[in-house]
Scaffold this motif. Sequence first.
Motif, PDB file in Angstrom:
ATOM      1  N   UNK A 274       0.151  -1.059   0.265  1.00  0.00           N
ATOM      2  CA  UNK A 274       0.108  -0.009  -0.143  1.00  0.00           C
ATOM      3  C   UNK A 274       1.153   1.730  -0.123  1.00  0.00           C
ATOM      4  N   UNK A 275       2.011   0.409   0.619  1.00  0.00           N
ATOM      5  CA  UNK A 275       3.041   2.523   0.868  1.00  0.00           C
ATOM      6  C   UNK A 275       3.520   1.978  -0.873  1.00  0.00           C
ATOM      7  N   UNK A 276       4.277   1.523  -1.164  1.00  0.00           N
ATOM      8  CA  UNK A 276       4.784   1.181  -2.844  1.00  0.00           C
ATOM      9  C   UNK A 276       3.229   1.302  -3.281  1.00  0.00           C
ATOM     10  N   UNK A 277       2.257   1.537  -3.450  1.00  0.00           N
ATOM     11  CA  UNK A 277       1.447   2.026  -4.454  1.00  0.00           C
ATOM     12  C   UNK A 277       1.266   3.389  -4.066  1.00  0.00           C
ATOM     13  N   UNK A 278       1.322   3.804  -3.316  1.00  0.00           N
ATOM     14  CA  UNK A 278       1.060   5.980  -3.684  1.00  0.00           C
ATOM     15  C   UNK A 278       2.372   6.280  -3.287  1.00  0.00           C
ATOM     16  N   UNK A 279       3.809   5.851  -3.316  1.00  0.00           N
ATOM     17  CA  UNK A 279       4.364   6.227  -3.458  1.00  0.00           C
ATOM     18  C   UNK A 279       5.128   6.384  -4.969  1.00  0.00           C
ATOM     19  N   UNK A 280       4.695   5.218  -5.703  1.00  0.00           N
ATOM     20  CA  UNK A 280       4.415   5.614  -7.610  1.00  0.00           C
ATOM     21  C   UNK A 280       3.484   6.629  -7.435  1.00  0.00           C
ATOM     22  N   UNK A 281       2.172   6.113  -7.196  1.00  0.00           N
ATOM     23  CA  UNK A 281       1.147   7.222  -7.760  1.00  0.00           C
ATOM     24  C   UNK A 281       2.086   8.634  -7.914  1.00  0.00           C
ATOM     25  N   UNK A 282       2.343   8.882  -6.202  1.00  0.00           N
ATOM     26  CA  UNK A 282       3.052  10.758  -6.378  1.00  0.00           C
ATOM     27  C   UNK A 282       4.316  10.666  -7.443  1.00  0.00           C
ATOM     28  N   UNK A 283       4.782   9.765  -7.118  1.00  0.00           N
ATOM     29  CA  UNK A 283       6.265  10.149  -8.754  1.00  0.00           C
ATOM     30  C   UNK A 283       5.459   9.991  -9.706  1.00  0.00           C
ATOM     31  N   UNK A 284       4.964   9.385 -10.330  1.00  0.00           N
ATOM     32  CA  UNK A 284       4.112   9.523 -11.510  1.00  0.00           C
ATOM     33  C   UNK A 284       3.391  11.064 -11.412  1.00  0.00           C
ATOM     34  N   UNK A 285       2.535  11.710 -10.608  1.00  0.00           N
ATOM     35  CA  UNK A 285       1.759  12.858 -11.226  1.00  0.00           C
ATOM     36  C   UNK A 285       2.869  13.534 -11.469  1.00  0.00           C
ATOM     37  N   UNK A 286       4.151  13.824 -10.095  1.00  0.00           N
ATOM     38  CA  UNK A 286       4.576  15.210 -10.100  1.00  0.00           C
ATOM     39  C   UNK A 286       5.973  15.160 -11.085  1.00  0.00           C
ATOM     40  N   UNK A 287       6.304  13.330 -11.483  1.00  0.00           N
ATOM     41  CA  UNK A 287       7.722  14.065 -11.952  1.00  0.00           C
ATOM     42  C   UNK A 287       7.154  13.530 -13.735  1.00  0.00           C
ATOM     43  N   UNK A 288       5.976  13.062 -14.333  1.00  0.00           N
ATOM     44  CA  UNK A 288       5.134  12.652 -15.615  1.00  0.00           C
ATOM     45  C   UNK A 288       6.233  12.003 -16.336  1.00  0.00           C
ATOM     46  N   UNK A 289       6.921  10.789 -15.505  1.00  0.00           N
ATOM     47  CA  UNK A 289       7.618  10.883 -16.816  1.00  0.00           C
ATOM     48  C   UNK A 289       9.673  11.647 -17.119  1.00  0.00           C
ATOM     49  N   UNK A 290       9.516  12.568 -16.733  1.00  0.00           N
ATOM     50  CA  UNK A 290      11.105  12.953 -16.418  1.00  0.00           C
ATOM     51  C   UNK A 290      11.631  13.020 -15.385  1.00  0.00           C
ATOM     52  N   UNK A 291      13.267  12.976 -15.370  1.00  0.00           N
ATOM     53  CA  UNK A 291      13.644  13.041 -14.431  1.00  0.00           C
ATOM     54  C   UNK A 291      13.924  13.925 -13.213  1.00  0.00           C
ATOM     55  N   UNK A 292      14.488  13.313 -11.976  1.00  0.00           N
ATOM     56  CA  UNK A 292      13.665  14.302 -10.956  1.00  0.00           C
ATOM     57  C   UNK A 292      14.427  15.863 -10.647  1.00  0.00           C
ATOM     58  N   UNK A 293      14.041  16.826 -10.456  1.00  0.00           N
ATOM     59  CA  UNK A 293      14.823  17.648 -10.196  1.00  0.00           C
ATOM     60  C   UNK A 293      15.026  18.021  -8.269  1.00  0.00           C
ATOM     61  N   UNK A 294      15.416  19.708  -7.784  1.00  0.00           N
ATOM     62  CA  UNK A 294      15.615  19.248  -6.902  1.00  0.00           C
ATOM     63  C   UNK A 294      14.634  20.181  -6.442  1.00  0.00           C
ATOM     64  N   UNK A 295      13.957  20.662  -7.001  1.00  0.00           N
ATOM     65  CA  UNK A 295      13.007  21.392  -7.043  1.00  0.00           C
ATOM     66  C   UNK A 295      11.514  20.646  -6.646  1.00  0.00           C
TER      67      UNK A 295
END
Length: 440
Positions: A274-295
Amino acid sequence: MAVPVAPGRLPLLGHTLPMLRERHRFTASLREYGDIVRIDLGTMPTYFLTNPRLVHELLVTKGALFRKGALFDKFRPFFGNGLATSNGADHRRQRRMVQPAFHRDRIARYAETMARAAADLTASWRPGQVRAVEADAQSLAVTIVGEALFSTEMGKRAIEEIRRSIFLVLKQGMVRALSPSFVERLPLRANREFDAAIARMRAIVLDVVRSWREDGADHGDLLSMLLLAQDDETGAGMSDQQVHDEVMTLLVGGIETTALALAWTFHELARHPDVERRVHAEVDEVLSGRPPTFADVEKLVYLNRVVNEVLRMYPVWFLMRRTLAPVQLGGVPFAEGTEVIFSPHALHHDPASFAEPHRFDPDRWSPERASRVPKGAFVPFGAGGRQCVGNLFAQTEIAIAVATVAARWRLVPVPGKPVRVTFTSAAYPSGLLMTAIPRH
């Protein structure tokens, strides 16, 4: 005020899980005897603080009245007199000079290195491949810290030597620090390997420093910042030896913490779908497929809660301080030179501060619940004037690395292969075998 005496000595050495549990049980049990408990660290009497309020007093309110304790005296001969081991005026001067290297603007630049290194690692994975996750986490931590420190060709040689030697140095260094002095003079294989690794790392770091002195250019790396730094009060820079000592401090402090946090994060995500699913959903929403930045890091709100929970559950075992002058803690007077000890692990697992402390619960770091955590109860990077100077670097690194992996992969435990735990200053996973499964 009388201080209760703990039954028995603090068990120090040993690397098996039963011994790990015994030591953690011992330090956790001390809170039953009071806020301050006298224990014997080997043959040396020390005073163990079990109350987070007193730990906050030790580290923050009265921090100027303490210096690093006996444990750090043992580290100094082989790690040097960097921020982790220096005291008094030396520490204040060095911190003023090192602090600008970890300004948010600089970390934003290092974040690019973090994301690229994590992407390079995962690009080598194949669907269904079994990975030794602790080895991947260690390799990634060395790459990130090494490339942030050294950006020249000579620096690449240094990174390879660090990759070869650093974890031997970390594990054996703690064993040596907790052993009687005569042990390090015995003709043991572990001693020979440790001494050789320290000598190799010292030589390559000094070679890089001398090479930089000849070049004199600002390469935008941490080493350049250290070599260009000047004391605001005197205008003096650091000597080659001082730079070496600070580099060793950054290597020792910067690699172990992040490597362990990364490995344990993937372990806990796999144990809590359940924690893993929430992390994946948030990463997908914030990054939209691009590499993460400091911001992006501050936008990864739930992932940061996960990181905090990992840092809570898997901190260092204990830390020490020594009084510089007569001082009182909790109404108990201590003479100058008294050794005081506290355990981040025990504090982080105290049910008075954290409900169900052995349960992995990232939501305990929601704003409302986190605001109820007592001062001194959560100290993964210390606190006060001696708080780890690289804490923002480490937290950024962990978040960016986890987000990079989570955007593309799931790591699934290999059936029938339970993770083992070895222990020095902190809990190391061993045999953390996981299968890499593409998410898309």
